[in-house]
Scaffold this active site. Structure first.
Site, PDB file in Angstrom:
ATOM      1  N   GLY A  89      35.564  81.522  42.890  1.00 53.26           N
ATOM      2  CA  GLY A  89      35.361  80.082  43.524  1.00 53.26           C
ATOM      3  C   GLY A  89      35.648  79.303  42.096  1.00 53.26           C
ATOM      4  O   GLY A  89      35.901  79.901  40.865  1.00 53.26           O
ATOM      5  N   ARG A 114      22.742  61.923  51.244  1.00 50.53           N
ATOM      6  CA  ARG A 114      22.923  62.421  52.365  1.00 50.53           C
ATOM      7  C   ARG A 114      21.609  62.767  53.105  1.00 50.53           C
ATOM      8  O   ARG A 114      21.543  62.419  54.464  1.00 50.53           O
ATOM      9  CB  ARG A 114      23.722  63.755  52.209  1.00 50.53           C
ATOM     10  CG  ARG A 114      24.818  63.544  51.726  1.00 50.53           C
ATOM     11  CD  ARG A 114      25.735  64.719  51.223  1.00 50.53           C
ATOM     12  NE  ARG A 114      27.040  64.386  50.679  1.00 50.53           N
ATOM     13  CZ  ARG A 114      27.696  65.366  49.979  1.00 50.53           C
ATOM     14  NH1 ARG A 114      27.418  66.509  49.627  1.00 50.53           N
ATOM     15  NH2 ARG A 114      28.753  64.994  49.548  1.00 50.53           N
TER      16      ARG A 114
END
Ligand SMILES: Cc1cc2nc3c(=O)[nH]c(=O)nc-3n(C[C@H](O)[C@H](O)[C@H](O)COP(=O)(O)OP(=O)(O)OC[C@H]3O[C@@H](n4cnc5c(N)ncnc54)[C@H](O)[C@@H]3O)c2cc1C
Lengths: 248, 586
Positions: free
Chosen positions: B12, B285
């Protein structure tokens, strides 16, 4: 609809015989081919009620950006994660991509796709990752065009659909040509554009394309692949012309 | 001297960055990834990457970025590494810009920035809503370049099984298995960097990729690496449930004008804007998620009685939406069957990111095992109790870079290289893993691993999500132990072949997931306070007197053993985390 019928082409190991196996899967609204394959993992029993092995396929993001779950669904190369069952004719036929070495069931080995990118020097040579200040300016319009080109997911569908990708030649494929067009359009990539064009002019490059234009039809991201090929062919012609005049 | 040799596990964004740095310094990297690089979780990343460049003259600075990150994480991150990351961020944007990430531009042609959650500044550079895909592809190009020069050798399709440790408990390499041929072999190196991503799959259908099982982190934990802050799992306020997973609708939508609302007396009620005026729909969030739960559970105002609220951008011009939010518009159209340009999207909170991860030291990204480094979502370093949008990608890049550099230095300073280490360590580890596989393949009980995983996901989603109760957490841990018992004694393998056996690999992942699920659950059980993403109605406040410390879990046969580490708050004094006012940042 209560149940969905699948016919899946299976092969337990490279080199062994393939065979078809049928499955009946309970229908769930909004279900995709991936949903069905995951059901089989949880309960590997075929349509005749016999125990079998779970079907092997590759998947990762499940939202059509990683390119992993390409397979042939009812005759067409596409991503399984976005293949909604309700929109497919039954029995739904699943087959592995045919242009790549088979691994098992629906899983193939697409490593040659990275090798093809290496062949055309698909990168921007930089002095290093350290900070030497910002990259070149780009207009909004230019950025938008480049952005469109860089959305390839390396799914391999364009290779599957292309008649020129076959055991008799080593065509790199539309996605590679499109990638070169993208890099060459970037201001920082343009500095080495000619190296990449040269690589595309070698064997297995641009000259192999037969203009069948199947690639555009199957690209899940709607990339303008045919247009990219034409543009790169123009670059190649210009390159030849310059070479003949001894100016490169 | 021989070229320093390192292994990076995971392709990644963090793994690519770490590899790139080592190759650039002159080392050699063996890069292992279980699937081809392009299939990594990072490609799904949407809204952008943070860097305080202040191109809109709002008064932003790396210092502000640091303060907002620390406050966003409810003061649970060690501050010096976060500060260094924020200072490095502008340089990283320049690098991405140079290597070909097609960032959106301002009219003058500079990189454009958008505002994301927990921030008052336009700080996130973005490429539509597919920033991850572009960043990943550009970095992968750089890796190919180094591969062509011999600095990197790629092994795609190799699944990490275990680390090779010598009797000094130093890491000397890894044992991995080819996913097709199932060949098991050892890879030697003087340092190994793990960049294996998150663990969303522990919660079943969450936003991360299906590979995000935390499998490698779980194995390393069982081998003695500490796992830190496991209980901090980010529940993202806006996702929608698709057929096979949960899809993220990122804050990019809000930054383009998206507004959350529910209908109250038939009128739209923009509850976040009312409750948190300065931040509005861009509160962090954890706060947005709890606000949504309040609206749907306490006020019963969810859409059609579901636990969903509206997120609406349809009042904006469709052309501009398409150019700035293309990826999300397309995904919602395709997988939810509706057009966000024409009406509100229906969203609900779901698991998104793990703030916790492998414990690493604050300068080098090295775990408690010498020679074993970690970076990216699988470490715990940069986000404290809650991660801000655009900081995850930044921490992956920055952490990867630090890990690469420090692994290189570590190798240079080694007295005894891996070549002089007894071959026996490697052959023994190969044998151990081969036997482990054989043992798993012989399991003929009655529980299918995928079904057991489904139960795990349901259990964790029901009991260890946004609102946590001690009694429930204790019961959950008991259930998890029962599931482990099921895994051990009652699993059934329907596929016992020795070629591309994904079920075997999945069974191994499941074992890791179960171990980490216990770390998460017990970590939450013990932490008797509320902080960031961890909320307990029994103790609704943050308790800095007792809990301003990191959780560290150590594996033992009986289960995780916990210890705690003081947080380095040397740069900014913890203060009340209040988003109802713009707050005075010191
Ligand atoms: C939908 C979505 C949107 C997001 N949007 C944003 C955003 O806009 N901004 C932001 O900052 N963050 C965002 N995030 C978070 C961010 O994407 C991730 O935190 C980040 O990409 C993690 O990168 P990574 O390199 O650590 O791991 P990953 O990209 O997950 O890579 C992990 C790698 O490890 C490999 N691997 C795993 N296990 C093994 C094993 N056992 N053996 C061998 N290899 C293995 C995998 O193949 C993969 O290559 C988003 C996340 C999601 C899910």
């Amino acid at each position: 609809m209560k149940e969905v019928y699948f016919k899946i082409k299976r092969c337990l190991q490279r080199g062994r015989d393939s065979y078809w196996e049928e499955f009946v899967i309970p229908y769930r609204s909004e279900m995709t081919v991936v949903t069905a394959l995951r059901e089989i993992q949880k309960n590997p029993v075929n349509a005749r009620g016999q125990k079998t092995t779970p079907v092997v396929w590759e998947c990762s993001c499940l939202e059509e950006v990683c390119g992993a779950c390409s397979m042939i669904i009812n005759g067409r190369a596409r991503q399984a994660c976005s293949a909604f069952v309700a929109r497919l004719e039954q029995p739904i036929l699943l087959e592995p991509l045919s242009k790549f070495p088979l691994v098992r069931d629906l899983k193939v080995d697409r490593l040659e796709m990275s090798q093809n990118l290496r062949r055309v020097k698909s990168w921007i040579p930089v002095d290093g990752t350290h900070d030497v200040g910002p990259g070149p300016h780009q207009s909004v319009r230019h950025q938008q065009r480049v952005y469109q080109l860089s959305r390839c997911t390396h799914c391999g569908c364009c290779l599957e659909a292309c008649p020129q990708v076959n055991p008799h030649n080593d065509f790199v494929g539309a996605y590679v040509i499109s990638q070169v067009r993208w890099l060459n359009r970037l201001p920082s990539g343009a500095l080495n554009a000619e190296d990449r064009v040269d690589a595309l002019m070698a064997s297995g490059g641009l000259s192999e394309c037969s203009q069948a234009q199947n690639c555009v039809k199957v690209c899940p991201k709607g990339l303008p692949l045919a247009e990219s090929i034409i543009e790169m062919q123009k670059s190649a012609t210009l390159r030849l012309f310059k070479r003949s005049l001894g100016i490169s | 001297m021989l070229r320093p040799r390192a292994i990076v596990v995971g392709g990644g964004i963090s793994g690519l960055m770490a590899s790139l740095r080592i190759a650039e310094l002159g080392g050699h990297v063996t890069l292992l990834s279980t699937l081809s690089l392009h299939r990594s979780g990072s490609v799904t990343l949407q809204e952008g990457i943070n860097a305080a460049m202040d191109t809109k003259k709002e008064g932003d600075s790396p210092e502000r970025h640091f303060q907002e990150t620390i406050r966003g994480g409810d003061f649970l991150a060690h501050q010096p590494p976060v500060k260094r990351m924020c200072e490095a961020a502008p340089g990283l944007i320049h690098m991405l810009d140079r290597i070909g990430v097609p960032f959106h531009r301002t009219e003058e042609g500079w990189v454009d920035f958008r505002r994301l959650d927990g921030s008052l500044y336009h700080r996130a550079a973005f490429a539509g809503t597919t920033t991850g895909q572009h960043t990943h592809h550009a970095l992968a190009g750089q890796i190919r370049h180094h591969e062509s020069k011999g600095g990197v050798t790629l092994y795609e399709g190799w699944e990490f099984l275990s680390a090779v440790l010598d009797d000094q408990l130093m890491c000397r390499g890894v044992v991995a298995m080819n996913r097709a041929s199932m060949e098991i072999r050892a890879f030697k190196a003087d340092a190994v960097i793990f960049c294996t991503g998150g663990l969303g799959m522990i919660y079943g259908g969450s936003t991360p990729a299906i590979l995000s099982t935390g499998s490698a982190a779980g194995v390393l934990y069982q081998q003695g690496v500490y796992y830190a802050n496991g209980e901090f799992i980010q529940i993202h306020p806006s996702t929608f449930t698709g057929p096979d997973k949960s899809f993220l609708i990122s804050e990019a939508v809000v930054s383009e004008g998206g507004r959350y609302y529910v209908l109250r007396d038939k009128e739209p009620w923009y509850f976040l804007e009312e409750w948190y005026p300065p931040y509005g729909n861009l509160v962090p969030r954890d706060i947005a998620t709890r606000a949504i739960l309040k609206v749907v559970e306490n006020f019963h105002l969810g859409i059609e009685g579901e636990k969903e609220v509206c997120l609406d951008v349809s009042h904006r011009d469709p052309d501009s939406l398409y150019s700035r939010l293309g990826g999300i518009v397309e995904t919602y159209r395709k997988f939810a069957g509706q057009d966000p340009c024409r009406g509100p999207m229906r969203v609900r909170p779901n698991v998104h990111y793990s703030m916790g991860g492998l414990w690493v030291d604050s300068c080098r990204q090295m775990t408690n095992i010498p020679g074993l480094f970690a970076a990216g979502e699988c470490d715990y370093q940069y986000h404290g109790a809650n991660c801000l949008g655009g900081n995850a990608l930044l921490s992956s890049l920055y952490g990867g870079r630090v890990a690469g550099e420090s692994a290189f230095c570590y190798i240079k300073g080694l007295e005894k290289g891996t070549d002089s280490v007894d071959e026996g360590y490697f052959t023994r580890e190969i044998k151990k893993q081969t036997e482990d596989n054989q043992k798993i393949l012989q399991k003929q009980g009655s529980v299918n691993p995928h079904r057991l995983h489904q139960q795990l996901g349901t259990l964790m989603r029901e009991n260890v999500m946004t609102i946590r109760h001690n009694k429930v957490l204790a019961e959950t841990d008991e259930k998890l132990q029962e599931m482990m018992e099921q895994w051990e004694n009652n699993l059934t393998m329907t596929d016992v072949t020795h070629w591309a056996n994904d079920e075997l690999i999945f069974a191994r992942h499941l074992r890791s997931m179960l171990h980490l699920a216990r770390v998460i659950t017990l970590g939450a059980f013990r932490r008797n306070e509320s902080r960031g993403a961890h909320y307990k109605p029994e103790c609704p406040d943050r308790d800095d007197n007792y809990w301003l410390k990191m959780t560290k879990a150590k594996y033992t046969e009986k289960g995780p053993e916990f210890s705690y580490e003081e947080v380095d708050t040397s740069l900014m004094r913890p203060c009340v985390r209040d988003y109802t006012t713009s707050g005075v940042l010191v």
